[in-house]
Write an enzyme that holds these catalytic residues in place. Structure first.
Site, PDB file in Angstrom:
ATOM      1  N   GLN A 122      63.421  88.429  16.400  1.00  0.00           N
ATOM      2  CA  GLN A 122      62.329  89.321  16.770  1.00  0.00           C
ATOM      3  C   GLN A 122      61.119  88.563  17.305  1.00  0.00           C
ATOM      4  O   GLN A 122      60.278  89.142  17.995  1.00  0.00           O
ATOM      5  CB  GLN A 122      61.888  90.145  15.549  1.00  0.00           C
ATOM      6  CG  GLN A 122      62.937  91.107  15.027  1.00  0.00           C
ATOM      7  CD  GLN A 122      62.918  92.434  15.769  1.00  0.00           C
ATOM      8  OE1 GLN A 122      62.193  92.625  16.716  1.00  0.00           O
ATOM      9  NE2 GLN A 122      63.731  93.362  15.306  1.00  0.00           N
ATOM     10  N   GLY A 143      69.808  86.425  22.752  1.00  0.00           N
ATOM     11  CA  GLY A 143      69.471  86.749  24.123  1.00  0.00           C
ATOM     12  C   GLY A 143      69.013  88.172  24.345  1.00  0.00           C
ATOM     13  O   GLY A 143      68.141  88.435  25.171  1.00  0.00           O
ATOM     14  N   HIS A 144      69.579  89.127  23.615  1.00  0.00           N
ATOM     15  CA  HIS A 144      69.322  90.534  23.937  1.00  0.00           C
ATOM     16  C   HIS A 144      67.898  90.966  23.617  1.00  0.00           C
ATOM     17  O   HIS A 144      67.440  91.981  24.122  1.00  0.00           O
ATOM     18  CB  HIS A 144      70.315  91.432  23.198  1.00  0.00           C
ATOM     19  CG  HIS A 144      70.070  91.574  21.731  1.00  0.00           C
ATOM     20  ND1 HIS A 144      70.348  90.566  20.829  1.00  0.00           N
ATOM     21  CD2 HIS A 144      69.583  92.601  21.002  1.00  0.00           C
ATOM     22  CE1 HIS A 144      70.031  90.969  19.618  1.00  0.00           C
ATOM     23  NE2 HIS A 144      69.562  92.189  19.682  1.00  0.00           N
ATOM     24  N   THR A 180      86.516  79.336  24.301  1.00  0.00           N
ATOM     25  CA  THR A 180      86.019  79.221  25.664  1.00  0.00           C
ATOM     26  C   THR A 180      84.571  79.685  25.758  1.00  0.00           C
ATOM     27  O   THR A 180      84.228  80.759  25.282  1.00  0.00           O
ATOM     28  CB  THR A 180      86.888  80.065  26.622  1.00  0.00           C
ATOM     29  OG1 THR A 180      88.249  79.626  26.526  1.00  0.00           O
ATOM     30  CG2 THR A 180      86.406  79.927  28.053  1.00  0.00           C
ATOM     31  N   CYS A 270      71.123  96.722  12.286  1.00  0.00           N
ATOM     32  CA  CYS A 270      71.980  96.198  11.216  1.00  0.00           C
ATOM     33  C   CYS A 270      72.413  97.300  10.246  1.00  0.00           C
ATOM     34  O   CYS A 270      73.434  97.179   9.572  1.00  0.00           O
ATOM     35  CB  CYS A 270      71.247  95.112  10.445  1.00  0.00           C
ATOM     36  SG  CYS A 270      70.425  93.897  11.483  1.00  0.00           S
TER      37      CYS A 270
END
Length: 328
Positions: A122, A143-144, A180, A270
């Site tokens: 946050q 990232g979001h 990957t 969450c």
């Protein structure tokens, strides 16, 4: 070819991570929810229920009326049973809408040689986040929350710590997390992180002003609405506002506002789908019935004055209808 490109993109967040982390610390990109087993754990109910079967003991620290953990509470919890202080005992705390005294908590943990992890998801892009200055052993970012893609994040870990991997295989991420690499997500995360850091002060100033306008508008439309957290704007994150509405069900308000095209939440992602008052709100001493009528409004770089005006127009009638329905 493609292999070289993927490796270069994988290094980019580490290079740009120097914006937040001096060289003696290392950032490593990995999906936010998949943290190494021995990295200090996140203090979030429902995620910390599993360590008991590994012989760990979870202890929940009290918070004040603003949701802050105090250093004295941490020191008391550790000193209560000094015989139980193995090196891999972990203490974590999560930043939500309040600014937590992270440096002070880290200093207490260091007194007892206990690694401290903080969830800074946050905070990055809203507060001045400096991993080394924080004194933390580990910190996670995602990232979001800063305009990047979903499913990519980073664990910042002190060089003195060697996490035990959960996944094994190809040995990627210094053999911490095999698999990957998602090169496009990593590259996007790096760009978003650089942009959020460079424009942090501007974002906090402009979005913080919109948040203050929102708070005033909601209190004007619903005078008995209770603002959650620190009433001092300097003690809050600039991009959200949390309210409790007496006599209302949060879910009812959610649906009524959604009908007006207003998207908000009754709690964090969450706890989505859990039809119970937030345990975080209850921990602040909030009455159970009042905790059932909470809403959190989050703002971002696309938020406008028109959005605030829409909430101001809709919130009063929505609360009135929700109260007429009562608490179930």
């Amino acid at each position: 070819g493609r292999l070289h490109l993927g490796r270069d993109r994988g290094r980019q967040p580490r290079r740009q991570g120097a914006l937040l982390v001096p060289p003696r610390r290392r950032p490593g990109p990995h999906p936010g929810a998949r943290q190494p087993r021995r990295a200090p754990r996140r203090a979030r109910r429902g995620r910390l229920g599993s360590p008991e079967h590994e012989g760990a003991r979870v202890e929940w620290l009290p918070v004040d009326a603003y949701g802050r953990v105090h250093p004295d509470a941490l020191r008391e919890a550790i000193a209560r049973d000094p015989a139980e202080r193995p090196r891999d005992r972990h203490v974590g705390q999560q930043r939500d809408r309040e600014n937590q005294p992270v440096r002070e908590l880290a200093d207490v943990a260091a007194e007892f040689a206990i690694p401290l992890h903080a969830d800074a998801v946050q905070a990055v892009g809203q507060l001045d986040v400096d991993f080394t200055a924080s004194g933390l052993s580990a910190m996670t970012v995602s990232g979001h929350k800063i305009g990047g893609p979903y499913g990519i994040g980073a664990l910042l870990l002190g060089r003195e710590y060697a996490p035990v991997p959960v996944l094994h295989g190809g040995g990627q991420e210094r053999q911490v997390r095999s698999g990957t690499l998602d090169a496009p997500a990593i590259a996007s995360f790096a760009v978003a992180g650089a942009h959020a850091t460079a424009h942090r002060e501007e974002f906090a100033r402009e979005i913080g002003a919109l948040r203050d306008t929102l708070i005033t508008a909601v209190r004007t439309a619903v005078p008995d609405a209770v603002l959650g957290g620190d009433p001092d704007p300097a003690g809050r994150l600039p991009a959200n506002a949390h309210f409790s509405f007496p006599g209302c069900e949060g879910d009812s308000l959610l649906l009524l506002l959604d009908a007006h095209g207003i998207e908000c939440s009754t709690g964090s992602a969450c706890t989505a789908g859990v039809a119970q008052p937030s345990h975080v709100v209850l921990a602040t001493g909030t009455d159970v019935d009042l905790a059932r009528g909470t809403l959190r409004f989050s703002l971002g770089h696309t938020s406008t004055k028109a959005d605030i005006e829409a909430v101001a127009e809709a919130i009063g009638p929505a609360v009135e209808r929700a109260r007429s329905a009562g608490l179930s």
